[in-house]
Scaffold this motif. Structure first.
Motif, PDB file in Angstrom:
ATOM      1  N   GLY A  22       0.820  -1.204   0.000  1.00 26.03           N
ATOM      2  CA  GLY A  22       0.000   0.000   0.000  1.00 26.03           C
ATOM      3  C   GLY A  22       0.856   1.257   0.000  1.00 26.03           C
ATOM      4  N   ARG A  23       0.291   2.360   0.489  1.00 25.33           N
ATOM      5  CA  ARG A  23       1.050   3.603   0.540  1.00 25.33           C
ATOM      6  C   ARG A  23       2.172   3.471   1.566  1.00 25.33           C
ATOM      7  NH1 ARG A  23       1.476   8.136   3.590  1.00 25.33           N
ATOM      8  NH2 ARG A  23       1.901  10.114   2.497  1.00 25.33           N
ATOM      9  N   LEU A  24       3.385   3.866   1.151  1.00 29.74           N
ATOM     10  CA  LEU A  24       4.544   3.756   2.038  1.00 29.74           C
ATOM     11  C   LEU A  24       4.692   5.018   2.871  1.00 29.74           C
ATOM     12  CD1 LEU A  24       7.301   2.098  -0.196  1.00 29.74           C
ATOM     13  CD2 LEU A  24       5.564   1.013   1.221  1.00 29.74           C
ATOM     14  N   ASP A  25       4.522   4.889   4.180  1.00 32.18           N
ATOM     15  CA  ASP A  25       4.822   6.020   5.054  1.00 32.18           C
ATOM     16  C   ASP A  25       6.336   6.110   5.216  1.00 32.18           C
ATOM     17  OD1 ASP A  25       5.532   4.008   6.841  1.00 32.18           O
ATOM     18  OD2 ASP A  25       3.768   4.276   8.106  1.00 32.18           O
ATOM     19  N   ARG A  26       6.795   7.070   6.005  1.00 36.40           N
ATOM     20  CA  ARG A  26       8.237   7.301   6.134  1.00 36.40           C
ATOM     21  C   ARG A  26       8.974   6.078   6.675  1.00 36.40           C
ATOM     22  NH1 ARG A  26      12.351  10.462   4.217  1.00 36.40           N
ATOM     23  NH2 ARG A  26      13.611  11.415   5.851  1.00 36.40           N
ATOM     24  N   GLN A  27       8.393   5.394   7.657  1.00 31.41           N
ATOM     25  CA  GLN A  27       9.058   4.248   8.261  1.00 31.41           C
ATOM     26  C   GLN A  27       9.193   3.100   7.271  1.00 31.41           C
ATOM     27  OE1 GLN A  27       7.089   2.687  11.718  1.00 31.41           O
ATOM     28  NE2 GLN A  27       8.790   1.365  12.291  1.00 31.41           N
ATOM     29  N   ARG A  28       8.100   2.752   6.593  1.00 28.48           N
ATOM     30  CA  ARG A  28       8.167   1.645   5.637  1.00 28.48           C
ATOM     31  C   ARG A  28       9.028   2.008   4.429  1.00 28.48           C
ATOM     32  NH1 ARG A  28       2.109  -0.345   4.644  1.00 28.48           N
ATOM     33  NH2 ARG A  28       1.682   1.890   4.892  1.00 28.48           N
ATOM     34  N   HIS A  29       9.010   3.261   4.057  1.00 31.94           N
ATOM     35  CA  HIS A  29       9.876   3.730   2.972  1.00 31.94           C
ATOM     36  C   HIS A  29      11.343   3.482   3.318  1.00 31.94           C
ATOM     37  CE1 HIS A  29      11.770   6.376   0.024  1.00 31.94           C
ATOM     38  NE2 HIS A  29      12.293   7.080   1.011  1.00 31.94           N
ATOM     39  N   HIS A  30      11.754   3.809   4.531  1.00 37.43           N
ATOM     40  CA  HIS A  30      13.143   3.596   4.947  1.00 37.43           C
ATOM     41  C   HIS A  30      13.476   2.117   5.057  1.00 37.43           C
ATOM     42  CE1 HIS A  30      14.227   7.827   6.669  1.00 37.43           C
ATOM     43  NE2 HIS A  30      14.606   7.665   5.421  1.00 37.43           N
ATOM     44  N   LEU A  31      12.547   1.311   5.505  1.00 34.91           N
ATOM     45  CA  LEU A  31      12.794  -0.124   5.603  1.00 34.91           C
ATOM     46  C   LEU A  31      13.057  -0.743   4.237  1.00 34.91           C
ATOM     47  CD1 LEU A  31      10.137  -1.223   8.261  1.00 34.91           C
ATOM     48  CD2 LEU A  31      12.630  -1.216   8.534  1.00 34.91           C
ATOM     49  N   ILE A  32      12.379  -0.245   3.228  1.00 33.97           N
ATOM     50  CA  ILE A  32      12.518  -0.798   1.871  1.00 33.97           C
ATOM     51  C   ILE A  32      13.715  -0.199   1.145  1.00 33.97           C
ATOM     52  CG2 ILE A  32      11.440  -0.865  -0.411  1.00 33.97           C
ATOM     53  CD1 ILE A  32       8.747  -1.129   1.070  1.00 33.97           C
ATOM     54  N   HIS A  33      13.868   1.130   1.210  1.00 34.31           N
ATOM     55  CA  HIS A  33      14.887   1.801   0.399  1.00 34.31           C
ATOM     56  C   HIS A  33      16.149   2.165   1.173  1.00 34.31           C
ATOM     57  CE1 HIS A  33      12.549   2.245  -3.289  1.00 34.31           C
ATOM     58  NE2 HIS A  33      11.502   2.532  -2.537  1.00 34.31           N
ATOM     59  N   GLY A  34      16.054   2.244   2.491  1.00 35.48           N
ATOM     60  CA  GLY A  34      17.206   2.689   3.258  1.00 35.48           C
ATOM     61  C   GLY A  34      17.338   4.195   3.211  1.00 35.48           C
ATOM     62  N   PRO A  35      18.278   4.755   3.979  1.00 36.49           N
ATOM     63  CA  PRO A  35      18.454   6.209   4.009  1.00 36.49           C
ATOM     64  C   PRO A  35      19.015   6.737   2.690  1.00 36.49           C
ATOM     65  CG  PRO A  35      20.206   5.121   5.227  1.00 36.49           C
ATOM     66  CD  PRO A  35      19.225   4.051   4.864  1.00 36.49           C
ATOM     67  N   LEU A  36      18.722   7.995   2.415  1.00 32.85           N
ATOM     68  CA  LEU A  36      19.231   8.632   1.205  1.00 32.85           C
ATOM     69  C   LEU A  36      20.649   9.132   1.444  1.00 32.85           C
ATOM     70  CD1 LEU A  36      18.422   9.673  -1.695  1.00 32.85           C
ATOM     71  CD2 LEU A  36      17.988  11.875  -0.574  1.00 32.85           C
ATOM     72  N   PRO A  37      21.628   8.723   0.620  1.00 32.27           N
ATOM     73  CA  PRO A  37      22.995   9.239   0.793  1.00 32.27           C
ATOM     74  C   PRO A  37      23.052  10.754   0.553  1.00 32.27           C
ATOM     75  CG  PRO A  37      22.948   7.339  -0.694  1.00 32.27           C
ATOM     76  CD  PRO A  37      21.527   7.765  -0.482  1.00 32.27           C
ATOM     77  N   VAL A  38      23.954  11.407   1.243  1.00 31.78           N
ATOM     78  CA  VAL A  38      24.185  12.835   1.024  1.00 31.78           C
ATOM     79  C   VAL A  38      25.188  12.965  -0.120  1.00 31.78           C
ATOM     80  CG1 VAL A  38      25.018  14.993   2.017  1.00 31.78           C
ATOM     81  CG2 VAL A  38      23.710  13.378   3.437  1.00 31.78           C
ATOM     82  N   LEU A  39      24.738  13.533  -1.240  1.00 32.91           N
ATOM     83  CA  LEU A  39      25.572  13.648  -2.431  1.00 32.91           C
ATOM     84  C   LEU A  39      25.773  15.111  -2.795  1.00 32.91           C
ATOM     85  CD1 LEU A  39      23.981  10.874  -4.704  1.00 32.91           C
ATOM     86  CD2 LEU A  39      25.888  10.646  -3.106  1.00 32.91           C
ATOM     87  N   THR A  40      26.884  15.380  -3.461  1.00 29.52           N
ATOM     88  CA  THR A  40      27.160  16.730  -3.944  1.00 29.52           C
ATOM     89  C   THR A  40      26.593  16.900  -5.349  1.00 29.52           C
ATOM     90  OG1 THR A  40      29.246  16.133  -5.006  1.00 29.52           O
ATOM     91  CG2 THR A  40      29.320  16.719  -2.653  1.00 29.52           C
ATOM     92  N   ARG A  41      26.625  18.130  -5.804  1.00 31.75           N
ATOM     93  CA  ARG A  41      26.202  18.415  -7.180  1.00 31.75           C
ATOM     94  C   ARG A  41      27.024  17.597  -8.177  1.00 31.75           C
ATOM     95  NH1 ARG A  41      25.183  24.199  -9.872  1.00 31.75           N
ATOM     96  NH2 ARG A  41      25.472  23.672 -12.049  1.00 31.75           N
ATOM     97  N   ASP A  42      28.336  17.546  -7.976  1.00 36.95           N
ATOM     98  CA  ASP A  42      29.188  16.765  -8.879  1.00 36.95           C
ATOM     99  C   ASP A  42      28.848  15.283  -8.828  1.00 36.95           C
ATOM    100  OD1 ASP A  42      30.519  19.005  -9.772  1.00 36.95           O
ATOM    101  OD2 ASP A  42      32.228  18.767  -8.414  1.00 36.95           O
TER     102      ASP A  42
END
Length: 401
Positions: A22-42
């Motif tokens: 169903g709709r992924l809330d923040r918790q289930r979203h993180h369980l499936i995809h993991g945290p978003l890496p911090v990336l630079t413009r380059d």
């Protein structure tokens, strides 16, 4: 193949990971995809260049080129175009209502990398707006993020029309053709793309170029979202690897034999379906099967009349050209040979002269129809007609299905 209601996955689920939850809330979203890496413009630039990522709207513009065109400083905003004004497409609304955090990750991550203080999300669907606002309550992105509802007219989805609406103006493309990367929101440099593009950016940031490239074609790896409709048993949205054969998608959807429209109502018709699906050919990811039981010219005329009514009303090719073409195709459908000659003449006058892409796209759709439905044209102008009723297989807002 994974199937849930009218949403399916052929191969590996990436953008649609967690489809059965169903709709992924923040918790289930993180369980499936993991945290978003911090990336630079380059980092984003190298990743987009490495995988040849293209925008998932109609233009299929390379994302890396957009990033390169932005100035080193002074980027005003990242804009998510969620208007999805093509009447058949449902993929962006699906993402916004079921996977809002994936889209927000892509937009927020890029905004931080570019130093842009604002993220603006333009939608015309109330459910999508509600889903996004609920998702924002769960997040702390240290940015000014706004969800704005704009009109749902066809031309309102064009990038410059979206910017005009966000600034409080009319949702129509202005006559000047200036790139948003140069003069976008409040005439400041802006990165603007559609919903699926930002979801794909979030997947790319997590997987890296090598992981992202483990499926799909070499020239543009990864997956793509396709909306299929028309004369099919199972309409809906499908995630597939890029380069999947069109025949495979038609088979999974239970499509009837017959011509297929690729790219929606600014796209082109095919009679041979032994092709692979990748941008820019598949454009906004729309596949419409016509079947063999409806009158092709009648269907095309219905769509042409809807396209005419969607005009921004600011240039001759749209106001007068599209109206003339509707009349031409209506007369042709009734068997008037002169309608065919007039259609050919008017189609030659429109391309390249409009204030926006709408008249060009409509002309492309209609020119392709005359070529592909040549046998039907001959039957109609001979006075025999094709013998088939107009069933309304091609969806037209406000029209019969």
């Amino acid at each position: 193949m994974i199937t849930v209601d009218d949403t399916r996955v052929i191969g590996e689920a990436r953008v649609l990971a967690g489809l059965d939850q169903g709709r992924l809330d923040r918790q289930r979203h993180h369980l499936i995809h993991g945290p978003l890496p911090v990336l630079t413009r380059d980092d984003y630039l190298r990743l987009c260049e490495a995988v040849g990522l293209r925008g998932r709207g109609g233009a299929a513009f390379p994302v890396a080129l957009k990033l390169q065109d932005l100035p080193a400083r002074g980027v005003e905003a990242v804009v998510v175009n969620g208007s999805e004004s093509e009447p058949v497409s449902r993929k962006d609304r699906l993402l916004l209502t079921r996977w809002p955090h994936l889209v927000l990750d892509g937009a927020v991550g890029l905004a931080h990398a570019l130093g842009a203080p604002h993220v603006l999300i333009a939608v015309h669907d109330a459910d999508a707006a509600t889903s996004l606002r609920e998702a924002l309550v769960e997040r702390d992105d240290r940015l000014a993020i706004e969800v704005r509802e704009i009109p749902s007219r066809f031309v309102a989805g064009e990038a410059r029309a979206v910017l005009s609406a966000l600034e409080g103006g009319d949702a129509v493309p202005p006559g000047r053709r200036v790139l948003p990367t140069r003069k976008g929101y409040h005439r400041r440099p802006t990165f603007l793309s559609n919903v699926e593009t930002f979801a794909q950016l979030a997947v790319l940031a997590r997987l890296g170029a090598r992981g992202f490239s483990s499926t799909g074609v070499i020239t543009e790896p990864g997956t793509q979202l396709l909306t299929i409709d028309g004369a099919v048993q199972r309409p809906g949205v499908i995630e597939t690897p890029t380069g999947v054969p069109l025949d495979t998608v038609l088979q999974y959807a239970g499509a009837e034999p017959g011509p297929v429209l690729l790219g929606g109502y600014h796209g082109r018709w095919l009679t041979q379906t032994h092709v692979t699906l990748q941008r820019p050919e598949v454009s906004a990811g729309i596949i419409l099967a016509l079947g063999q039981n409806t009158c092709p010219l009648g269907e095309v005329t219905r769509v042409a009349d809807w396209l005419r009514r969607q005009s921004a009303g600011q240039c001759g090719p749209c106001v007068f050209g599209l109206a003339s073409l509707v009349d031409d195709f209506a007369r042709l459908t009734l068997g008037e040979r002169r309608g065919w000659y007039d259609a050919q003449r008017h189609l030659g006058l429109i391309p390249g002269r409009g204030a926006c892409a709408h008249p060009d796209g409509a002309a492309r759709f209609l020119t392709s129809a005359l070529e592909v439905f040549d046998d039907d044209v001959r039957r109609h102008v001979s006075g025999q007609g094709c013998g088939r009723p107009v069933l309304g297989v091609l969806p037209v807002p406000g029209g019969a299905r």
